[in-house]
Structure formats: structure tokens, C-alpha cells
Design a protein around this motif. Structure first.
Motif, PDB file in Angstrom:
ATOM      1  N   CYS A  22       0.971  -1.338  -0.130  1.00 29.55           N
ATOM      2  CA  CYS A  22       0.119   0.072   0.003  1.00 29.55           C
ATOM      3  C   CYS A  22       0.898   1.316  -0.085  1.00 29.55           C
ATOM      4  CB  CYS A  22      -0.690   0.391   1.099  1.00 29.55           C
ATOM      5  SG  CYS A  22      -1.790   1.559   1.976  1.00 29.55           S
TER       6      CYS A  22
ATOM      7  N   ASP B 154       0.393   4.125   1.183  1.00 28.28           N
ATOM      8  CA  ASP B 154      -0.265   4.988   2.298  1.00 28.28           C
ATOM      9  C   ASP B 154       0.185   4.065   3.426  1.00 28.28           C
ATOM     10  OD1 ASP B 154      -1.334   6.833   1.411  1.00 28.28           O
ATOM     11  OD2 ASP B 154      -2.889   6.871   2.701  1.00 28.28           O
ATOM     12  N   CYS B 155       0.076   3.167   4.257  1.00 24.07           N
ATOM     13  CA  CYS B 155       0.856   2.566   4.460  1.00 24.07           C
ATOM     14  C   CYS B 155       1.711   1.061   4.800  1.00 24.07           C
ATOM     15  CB  CYS B 155      -0.240   2.010   5.920  1.00 24.07           C
ATOM     16  SG  CYS B 155      -1.558   0.330   4.794  1.00 24.07           S
TER      17      CYS B 155
ATOM     18  N   CYS C   8      -7.564  -0.181   0.923  1.00 17.79           N
ATOM     19  CA  CYS C   8      -6.303  -0.872   1.318  1.00 17.79           C
ATOM     20  C   CYS C   8      -7.204  -1.513   2.781  1.00 17.79           C
ATOM     21  CB  CYS C   8      -5.820  -0.156   1.576  1.00 17.79           C
ATOM     22  SG  CYS C   8      -3.994  -1.031   3.481  1.00 17.79           S
TER      23      CYS C   8
ATOM     24  N   HIS D  66      -6.080  -2.291   5.435  1.00 19.71           N
ATOM     25  CA  HIS D  66      -5.524  -2.246   6.054  1.00 19.71           C
ATOM     26  C   HIS D  66      -5.120  -0.554   6.630  1.00 19.71           C
ATOM     27  CE1 HIS D  66      -2.780  -5.148   6.279  1.00 19.71           C
ATOM     28  NE2 HIS D  66      -2.784  -5.509   4.945  1.00 19.71           N
ATOM     29  N   CYS D  67      -5.443   0.272   6.013  1.00 19.12           N
ATOM     30  CA  CYS D  67      -5.423   2.068   6.401  1.00 19.12           C
ATOM     31  C   CYS D  67      -6.865   2.424   6.354  1.00 19.12           C
ATOM     32  CB  CYS D  67      -4.530   2.851   5.898  1.00 19.12           C
ATOM     33  SG  CYS D  67      -3.896   3.169   4.429  1.00 19.12           S
TER      34      CYS D  67
END
Ligand SMILES: [Zn+2]
Length: 74
Positions: free
Chosen positions: A49, A51-52, A63, A65-66
Motif C-alpha cells: 500500500c 500509504d501504510c 486497503c 489496513h488503512c
């Protein structure tokens, strides 16, 4: 003369078990690495990802996760 006690017998049993289990374990590790390792097609479908940095499936639209949405999927 040397007479093996219970500790010596235990050590010999552990050594014999390890000599048998280690090659079997190595074979299993190799098979596991071939199946789900970095060279498998399953892992090639994952990308980090932006971002994360978490591993995200290419089929995912966001995502897990985030929560970042992926508009350029596939
Ligand atoms: Zn993310």
C-alpha cells in the motif's frame, strides 16, 4: 566401565530424533517455501500500500489496513 544412565539415554534419543526430524523438517520447509513463498503466484498478486506499506491484494479496491481506496486497480 561406562554404563549409560537415563540422562545419557535421553540425550541419545534426542540426537536420534533430531537426525531423523531435521531432514524431514527441511523437506517440509522447502515444500512450504515453494507453495507460499516469495516465488508463488499468490504473493505476486500482492503489492504494498502506498500509504501504510501493508500487503494488499491486487483485486482489492481499498486497503484493508488503512482504508485507502485504489482507483487504479488491476
Ligand atoms: Zn494502507
Amino acid at each position: 566401565m561406562f554404563s549409560p544412565g537415563p540422562i545419557e539415554l535421553l540425550v541419545i534419543a534426542v540426537i536420534l530424533a533430531l537426525t531423523l526430524l531435521v531432514p524431514i523438517g527441511i523437506v517440509f520447509v522447502i515444500l512450504y517455501a515453494l507453495k507460499v513463498g516469495p516465488f508463488s503466484s499468490r504473493n505476486r498478486e500482492l503489492h504494498p500500500c502506498p500509504d501504510c506499506g501493508g500487503q494488499v491484494s491486487r483485486q482489492a479496491t481499498s486497503c484493508p489496513h488503512c482504508g485507502r481506496p485504489f482507483e487504479s486497480a488491476r
